[in-house]
Design a protein around this motif. Sequence first.
Motif, PDB file in Angstrom:
ATOM      1  N   GLU A 110     -17.788  35.053   2.426  1.00 26.69           N
ATOM      2  CA  GLU A 110     -19.000  35.856   2.696  1.00 26.69           C
ATOM      3  C   GLU A 110     -19.781  35.665   3.734  1.00 26.69           C
ATOM      4  OE1 GLU A 110     -20.024  35.962  -2.246  1.00 26.69           O
ATOM      5  OE2 GLU A 110     -20.883  34.078  -1.035  1.00 26.69           O
ATOM      6  N   THR A 111     -20.179  36.540   4.391  1.00 27.63           N
ATOM      7  CA  THR A 111     -21.015  36.744   5.732  1.00 27.63           C
ATOM      8  C   THR A 111     -22.195  37.242   5.362  1.00 27.63           C
ATOM      9  OG1 THR A 111     -18.928  36.999   6.816  1.00 27.63           O
ATOM     10  CG2 THR A 111     -20.765  37.629   7.863  1.00 27.63           C
ATOM     11  N   LEU A 112     -23.142  36.622   6.113  1.00 27.24           N
ATOM     12  CA  LEU A 112     -24.756  37.184   6.010  1.00 27.24           C
ATOM     13  C   LEU A 112     -24.664  38.279   6.670  1.00 27.24           C
ATOM     14  CD1 LEU A 112     -26.850  33.896   6.774  1.00 27.24           C
ATOM     15  CD2 LEU A 112     -26.169  34.984   4.362  1.00 27.24           C
ATOM     16  N   PRO A 113     -25.381  39.527   6.301  1.00 29.93           N
ATOM     17  CA  PRO A 113     -25.483  40.639   6.965  1.00 29.93           C
ATOM     18  C   PRO A 113     -26.420  40.421   8.079  1.00 29.93           C
ATOM     19  CG  PRO A 113     -26.767  40.612   4.723  1.00 29.93           C
ATOM     20  CD  PRO A 113     -25.898  39.587   4.997  1.00 29.93           C
ATOM     21  N   GLY A 114     -26.379  41.362   9.160  1.00 27.87           N
ATOM     22  CA  GLY A 114     -27.088  41.167  10.433  1.00 27.87           C
ATOM     23  C   GLY A 114     -28.565  41.043   9.977  1.00 27.87           C
ATOM     24  N   TRP A 115     -29.258  41.947   9.292  1.00 27.90           N
ATOM     25  CA  TRP A 115     -30.624  41.928   9.019  1.00 27.90           C
ATOM     26  C   TRP A 115     -30.924  40.543   8.536  1.00 27.90           C
ATOM     27  CZ3 TRP A 115     -31.982  40.650   4.342  1.00 27.90           C
ATOM     28  CH2 TRP A 115     -31.142  41.093   3.209  1.00 27.90           C
ATOM     29  N   CYS A 116     -30.150  39.733   7.907  1.00 23.39           N
ATOM     30  CA  CYS A 116     -30.692  38.679   7.479  1.00 23.39           C
ATOM     31  C   CYS A 116     -30.471  37.361   8.416  1.00 23.39           C
ATOM     32  CB  CYS A 116     -29.770  38.124   6.069  1.00 23.39           C
ATOM     33  SG  CYS A 116     -30.032  36.509   5.590  1.00 23.39           S
TER      34      CYS A 116
END
Length: 260
Positions: A110-116
């Motif tokens: 799982e990767t954090l989205p850029g906006w986060c």
Amino acid sequence: MSLPNEKKLNHLLRDWPSEAVVVTSWLNDQGYSNQLLNRYKKSAWIESLGTGALIKTGDKVGYEGAVYALQNQLNLSVHPGGRTALSLLGKAHYLELSQTKVDLFGDTFETLPGWCENRDWGVKLAYHKSNFLPGNIGLTDLELKSFSIKVSSAARAMMECLYLAKTNPQIIECYELMEGMNNLRPGSVQQLLNQCNSVKVKRLFLYMAEKAEHSWVQHLVVEQIDMGKGKRSLTKNGSYVSKYQITVPKELEEHGKQNL
């Protein structure tokens, strides 16, 4: 704005929790096209948080609002854990009163989205990818002002603290946290230990819980827990604990003995 679109807007704003992020892809699935969302933005009802995420205009959104979207709209296992979860649960009274860093845990894929990841939340987000515990056990619902998020339970958060502990001061701090864990539920602890794949975490957890003389330790079935084989040295020039085959900081092993 046409009447159908106005109704959709009213429905959207009514069901949108205050101070929460909403993901564009999720809104698309709910029937809100990008074209319609752009109209709402031009009318200043909503605003972009970053690519793929929106907030209600005027909302002051913290990292909790981001976690809400990650869990409820993107279906990620990302959750506040470790020291952060203990603080949120009121289990870490001696820790700093104002958070400067937030520990988030998620699965290895799982990767954090850029906006986060790129947003300034007023705190530093430390994201830890790991699979030493399954992502769906040992979590509890934390009720906030207008929504709830899942955070690590006290037992899971304690194990996450141990997973991150690398230095002597960090290991000793973990023990100070463990001293306050006098009311953990044995069944929950047993499930976590049974499914934990970190030998270091399991041995340290049991060693510290036993050292702190918590009564719930007596109800654990240690024989069911895979403790691994061989010795583990967690520090240089430390004290060896034969029962758990670990070398811990000397000051930790000596802690409390002067009072005997």
